[in-house]
Structures are given as structure tokens and as C-alpha cells.
Design an enzyme around this catalytic site. Structure first.
Site, PDB file in Angstrom:
ATOM      1  N   LEU A   1      11.170  -4.891  -1.418  1.00  0.00           N
ATOM      2  CA  LEU A   1      11.706  -5.903  -0.572  1.00  0.00           C
ATOM      3  C   LEU A   1      13.001  -6.409  -1.526  1.00  0.00           C
ATOM      4  O   LEU A   1      13.687  -7.025  -1.013  1.00  0.00           O
ATOM      5  CB  LEU A   1      10.800  -7.208  -0.315  1.00  0.00           C
ATOM      6  CG  LEU A   1      10.000  -6.600   1.049  1.00  0.00           C
ATOM      7  CD1 LEU A   1       9.140  -7.633   1.307  1.00  0.00           C
ATOM      8  CD2 LEU A   1      11.211  -6.485   2.291  1.00  0.00           C
TER       9      LEU A   1
ATOM     10  N   ALA B   1       4.168 -10.588  -6.439  1.00  0.00           N
ATOM     11  CA  ALA B   1       3.306  -9.440  -5.974  1.00  0.00           C
ATOM     12  C   ALA B   1       4.219  -8.318  -5.558  1.00  0.00           C
ATOM     13  O   ALA B   1       5.314  -8.128  -5.855  1.00  0.00           O
ATOM     14  CB  ALA B   1       3.007 -10.174  -4.376  1.00  0.00           C
ATOM     15  N   PHE B   2       3.412  -7.106  -5.449  1.00  0.00           N
ATOM     16  CA  PHE B   2       3.990  -5.981  -5.457  1.00  0.00           C
ATOM     17  C   PHE B   2       5.158  -5.577  -4.200  1.00  0.00           C
ATOM     18  O   PHE B   2       6.114  -4.858  -4.341  1.00  0.00           O
ATOM     19  CB  PHE B   2       3.116  -4.796  -5.455  1.00  0.00           C
ATOM     20  CG  PHE B   2       2.847  -4.121  -4.137  1.00  0.00           C
ATOM     21  CD1 PHE B   2       3.367  -2.849  -3.661  1.00  0.00           C
ATOM     22  CD2 PHE B   2       2.122  -4.478  -2.987  1.00  0.00           C
ATOM     23  CE1 PHE B   2       3.300  -2.227  -2.579  1.00  0.00           C
ATOM     24  CE2 PHE B   2       1.891  -3.856  -1.891  1.00  0.00           C
ATOM     25  CZ  PHE B   2       2.530  -2.620  -1.620  1.00  0.00           C
ATOM     26  N   LYS B   3       5.075  -6.501  -3.256  1.00  0.00           N
ATOM     27  CA  LYS B   3       6.038  -6.191  -2.004  1.00  0.00           C
ATOM     28  C   LYS B   3       7.518  -6.549  -2.713  1.00  0.00           C
ATOM     29  O   LYS B   3       8.353  -5.890  -2.089  1.00  0.00           O
ATOM     30  CB  LYS B   3       5.769  -7.277  -1.135  1.00  0.00           C
ATOM     31  CG  LYS B   3       4.403  -7.353  -0.475  1.00  0.00           C
ATOM     32  CD  LYS B   3       4.383  -5.985   0.514  1.00  0.00           C
ATOM     33  CE  LYS B   3       3.030  -6.392   1.288  1.00  0.00           C
ATOM     34  NZ  LYS B   3       1.681  -6.505   0.387  1.00  0.00           N
ATOM     35  N   ASP B   4       7.787  -7.145  -3.750  1.00  0.00           N
ATOM     36  CA  ASP B   4       8.755  -7.205  -4.519  1.00  0.00           C
ATOM     37  C   ASP B   4       9.660  -6.025  -4.906  1.00  0.00           C
ATOM     38  O   ASP B   4      10.514  -5.709  -4.682  1.00  0.00           O
ATOM     39  CB  ASP B   4       8.910  -8.173  -5.584  1.00  0.00           C
ATOM     40  CG  ASP B   4       8.808  -9.644  -5.587  1.00  0.00           C
ATOM     41  OD1 ASP B   4       9.173 -10.197  -4.207  1.00  0.00           O
ATOM     42  OD2 ASP B   4       7.812 -10.454  -6.144  1.00  0.00           O
TER      43      ASP B   4
END
Ligand SMILES: *Cc1c(COP(=O)(O)O)cnc(C)c1O
Length: 495
Positions: A116, A110-113
Site C-alpha cells: 500500500l 504491518a505487512f500491508k504497507d
């Protein structure tokens, strides 16, 4: 001259980038904003020849001015490596005339990677630069994706611990399994009986708890935040908008300077704010299309100028956007109020007391490049099915909300400007919703059988992140009430 950061809520001391990253949230509860948004100092031609990592350096060096070149490049290279399953990190895929910017090729799909995977390194570097001796305790509330991405980013990073709170009944089964199987002695995952806003409010209270901060300091700990309010999350997200435009130019899809529109499935307003920063840095972006699901606070806000969280909270098939308080919007409020912390603090005071505020006409005028709309659950499912039937391309429900909203925008305006649509999660993360949208017959199948079916249907290999959890043992089973968050934290830290 270093670029300094100020709180959105009071005029007090400006801090360096590394201090802002370290603190996450300012002491007054405000968010850190750079005193000005820097302008890119590389030509489009030069940018179009750069790798993702090189582009990241060009963007981040302008914001994180107190980092040395070596420090920054070291952070970037540790973040954007083989954890991503494609060398280009953020590929553009064209389907039905839209450029889908796939932001889901990292460790947790997911785009949070995107942010993060670098934040732990920015944080550790910031701690060193500021002679911090305490162990950093990351405290995070998640509506699903942040939690796992933060856990993956921080697991086994020396000098850190991470505690993640998620709404027990508010994330997908695969999201939950991803989190509760997390390895690493320094990780702690807790389900709370409440929704995401309860989790986020609880975390904010813990951050503001002076007594707890003192106890922790005595025991050699201090909090920091991995939530999307941290400037160390926002800035890495600016990178992919710069990169996407440069790639479109390189491939001859846009002329130099040709404007594009950007569509972003929005929850906490971090991703779309990053696009706004990219626009202000010089990327030719015309409209910023803000897509909501049935929790359409932001749509109403852009329509009326009134932000009103007093409403029913809806659980949808795009849980990472099930949010009634979009924290990062505060930065836009502050900026459009003329970087006036007092005015912004008054709006935020009204939000916490009455649950709403109304901005001025002048502020609304400054937001004219934003367009808001929303997609219902039915429209979202229809979007997944029709795009698949037309092109064979399968998108997740968050991305589908954006695609459906983009359809509404085009119908309303007739605007045919080329568009980059932020594709924020792999369909494999939300397999059941995706497959049910395509055909009801899949409803009877088990979770992992469905995963295999999706792989066949979309002609895409099952991502590693999914393969891993098929058989992984559950390592975290703590569930608590929202009133117990403080004691749960103290227990984990042994204080
Ligand atoms: C977090 C998330 C969003 C919302 O992004 P914000 O930056 O919070 O607006 C959208 N889609 C997915 C899959 C997410 O994980």
C-alpha cells in the site's frame, strides 16, 4: 509485447497493467490475472547484490510492462523510502531455526504497507497514462490492517479520496485508534455494525452499482480499489519473496537453487498467492504452507477440495485473518482450472449462491504444493510464549499462527527444508494479546503501559506508528449499519 491482464470471470477484452490497476475489479466482478506469469531475467548472483528497490524494479518491470522505466522507478522510490524504519525494508531474522521475514517495518507496522505504500503511486501514474480526468475514490473494506495502511498511503495524495469501512467490533483497540486518528482532508473512516465479510460484501456491491457509478462520473469521481484484489497490490508482494531468497543466498544460508518452504499466515490469500507467483517466476520454493486461525475455511479446502463458507465466524486474536471468503483464492482457482473463466465463474456463482463449491481432482492435483493447517487460539498464545522463552524473540498473533502451523507441518512430515516465514505484523500492533500470551499478570495494565512493558521485554524500541497515536485526537466517529454504506459514501462525496 505488453503483458495483458484478463478477468477471471469472462473471456472479454484483455487490458493493460495500468488499466487493470486503475479498475481494481473487472466489470464482470472478476479479478485481473496476467495472461502468463513472467520468469525472472536476472541471475541469482545479480539479484543477491541488489537493494530492495532494485529488486522491486526487476520484478515489477516484468508485470507492469506498459510503465516506462522512469515511471516505475519513480513509484518504487516514492514508496520504499524513509517511511520504513530500516534500509533493507524487509529484514530476515533467524529465531529457533526459522527465518522470519519481517514485513512490518513500514508506516503502519504491518505487512500491508509493503504494497500500500506503492499502490497510490501506481494508481496515479496509471490514471495519467490513461487520460483519466475524474478524481479517484478508493473504497476499502478492512479487517484492521489494510485500512490504516491504505489511509497512510493515500492521505494527501492529490487527485484521490479514500473511504475505509471496518467492522466496529472486529479490530484491535490499537488498530481502531490508528484509523480514527487519521489526518488528511481526503480521508474518511467508517465503522459498520457487522463483521469483515459484511464490510467486504457491501464494498463489492458498491463497486458493482452501475447507477452509483453514473452519478459519480457526472460529479467527476470514479471508484478504484485498494483491496488485495488489485493487481497493483499483488505484484509488489512478489518482490519480498525474491528478495528474501536472494538474501539467504548472499549470506550463504542456502546453496544456489536449494529449495525453501514458505509459511504464510493467511486471510484473503493475497500474500501466499504472491509467494506462488514468485515460485512460478523461478524462485526455488517447494511447499507453500497456508496457515489459518480458527476460521479455517482454507485448511478444510486444501484437505477436501470443498470451499465452504457456511460456518460460524470466529473473532480471534489474529483479526486480519478472520475471513470466510478469501478473495484472492479466485485467482488460483482460475489458473488451476486452466485459465478457464467460464469454469471459474461457475465456482464463484456457487460460492455466492450456496456459499460453497467443490473443485475437480485435476485442480486439486495442481495445488499439491500447497499445504494447509490451522492453529487454535490456545496454540497461538502458546507459540508466542514458548518462542519468547526459548529465544527472546517476540512475534505477533498472526505470525504466531504461522509458526504454530509450521510446527504441525514439521511434526506431520518430518520435512526439514529451510523455511521463510512471513512475519506480518509488529507485536506492538497487538500488544495486549501478545503480553497476555506471555504472562497473565499483564492483563491488568493499560494499553500504553503495556506497550512500554513489551518494549523492555523484547528489547525493541517502541515503533513510531505507536508513539504517534498515544496522544492523537479522534478525527473520525461515523458508525453505520451495513445497509447504509451507499448513502454514507454519497454524503462524503457531496453527491
Ligand atoms: C492482511 C494480513 C494477513 C493476511 O494476509 P492475506 O494476504 O489477506 O492472506 C495476515 N497478517 C496480517 C497482520 C495482515 O494484516
Amino acid at each position: 509485447m505488453d503483458l495483458l491482464y484478463r478477468s477471471t470471470r469472462s473471456r472479454g477484452g484483455a487490458v493493460s497493467a495500468s488499466q487493470a490497476i486503475l479498475k481494481g475489479l473487472a466489470d464482470d466482478g472478476g479479478l485481473y490475472v496476467p495472461e502468463s506469469i513472467p520468469v525472472l531475467d536476472q541471475s541469482l548472483e545479480a539479484l543477491s547484490q541488489m537493494t530492495y528497490q532494485e529488486t522491486a524494479y526487476e520484478v515489477m518491470k516484468l508485470f507492469f510492462t506498459d510503465f516506462t522505466q522512469e515511471e516505475l522507478k519513480d513509484c518504487i522510490n516514492k514508496a520504499y523510502d524513509s517511511k520504513f524504519d530500516t534500509e533493507v525494508i524487509a529484514p530476515l531474522v533467524e529465531a529457533d531455526g526459522t527465518y522470519y521475514l519481517e514485513l512490518f517495518h513500514g508506516a503502519t507496522i504491518a505487512f500491508k504497507d509493503m504494497a500500500l505504500s506503492i499502490l497510490p503511486h501506481l494508481l496515479i501514474t496509471s490514471a495519467k497514462k490513461n487520460h483519466v480526468k475524474n478524481e479517484i475514490v478508493i473504497l476499502t473494506a478492512t479487517s484492521g490492517d489494510t485500512g490504516k495502511a491504505a489511509l497512510a498511503g493515500f492521505a494527501e495524495v492529490k487527485g484521490t479520496r479514500i473511504i475505509v469501512f471496518y467492522p466496529k467490533n472486529g479490530v484491535s483497540p490499537i488498530q481502531e485508534k490508528q484509523m480514527i486518528t487519521q489526518k488528511g482532508e481526503n480521508t474518511f473512516v467508517v465503522g459498520i455494525t457487522g463483521n469483515f465479510d459484511d464490510a467486504q460484501t457491501g464494498v463489492k456491491q458498491l463497486f458493482g452499482d452501475k447507477e452509483l457509478a453514473e452519478i459519480m462520473d457526472g460529479a467527476g469521481f470514479q471508484f478504484s480499489s485498494a483491496n488485495s484484489i488489485n493487481i497493483g497490490r499483488l505484484v509488489p508482494q512478489v518482490v519480498y519473496y525474491v528478495y528474501a531468497y536472494a538474501q539467504l543466498f548472499k549470506e550463504g544460508k542456502v546453496e544456489k537453487g536449494e529449495k525453501i518452504n514458505v509459511v504464510v499466515p493467511t486471510g484473503n490469500f493475497g500474500n501466499i498467492l504472491a509467494a506462488y507467483f514468485a515460485k512460478n517466476m523461478g524462485v526455488p520454493i517447494a511447499k507453500l504452507i497456508c496457515a489459518s486461525n480458527e476460521n479455517k475455511v482454507l485448511y478444510d479446502f486444501f484437505e477436501t477440495g470443498v470451499y465452504d463458507r457456511n460456518r460460524e465466524f470466529v473473532l480471534t486474536s489474529s483479526p486480519s485473518m478472520d475471513i470466510l471468503i478469501s478473495s484472492n483464492l479466485e485467482r488460483l482457482i482460475y489458473l488451476t482450472a486452466g485459465a478457464d473463466a467460464e469454469k471459474n465463474a461457475a465456482f464463484m456463482g456457487a460460492l455466492s449462491e450456496a456459499g460453497k463449491y467443490e473443485i475437480t481432482d485435476d485442480m486439486r492435483a495442481q495445488m499439491k504444493d500447497f499445504y494447509g493447517n490451522y492453529a487454535s487460539e490456545q496454540e497461538t498464545a502458546d507459540m508466542i510464549r514458548t518462542l519468547y522463552e526459548k529465544t527472546g524473540y517476540v512475534i505477533d498473533p498472526h505470525t504466531a499462527v504461522a509458526a504454530a502451523v509450521y510446527g504441525k507441518y514439521k511434526k506431520e512430515t518430518g520435512d526439514n527444508t529451510k523455511v521463510v516465514l512471513a512475519s506480518t505484523a509488529s507485536p506492538f500492533k497487538f500488544t495486549r494479546s501478545v503480553m497476555n500470551a506471555i504472562d497473565e499478570k499483564y492483563d491488568a495494565m493499560g494499553d500504553f503501559a503495556l506497550v512500554d512493558e513489551l518494549s523492555k521485554l523484547a528489547n525493541v524500541k517502541v515503533p513510531n506508528a505507536i508513539e504517534e497515536i498515544r496522544t492523537a485526537p479522534v478525527l473520525h466517529d461515523t458508525v453505520c449499519d451495513k445497509s447504509e454504506m451507499r448513502s454514507v459514501v454519497m454524503q462524503f462525496l457531496g453527491i
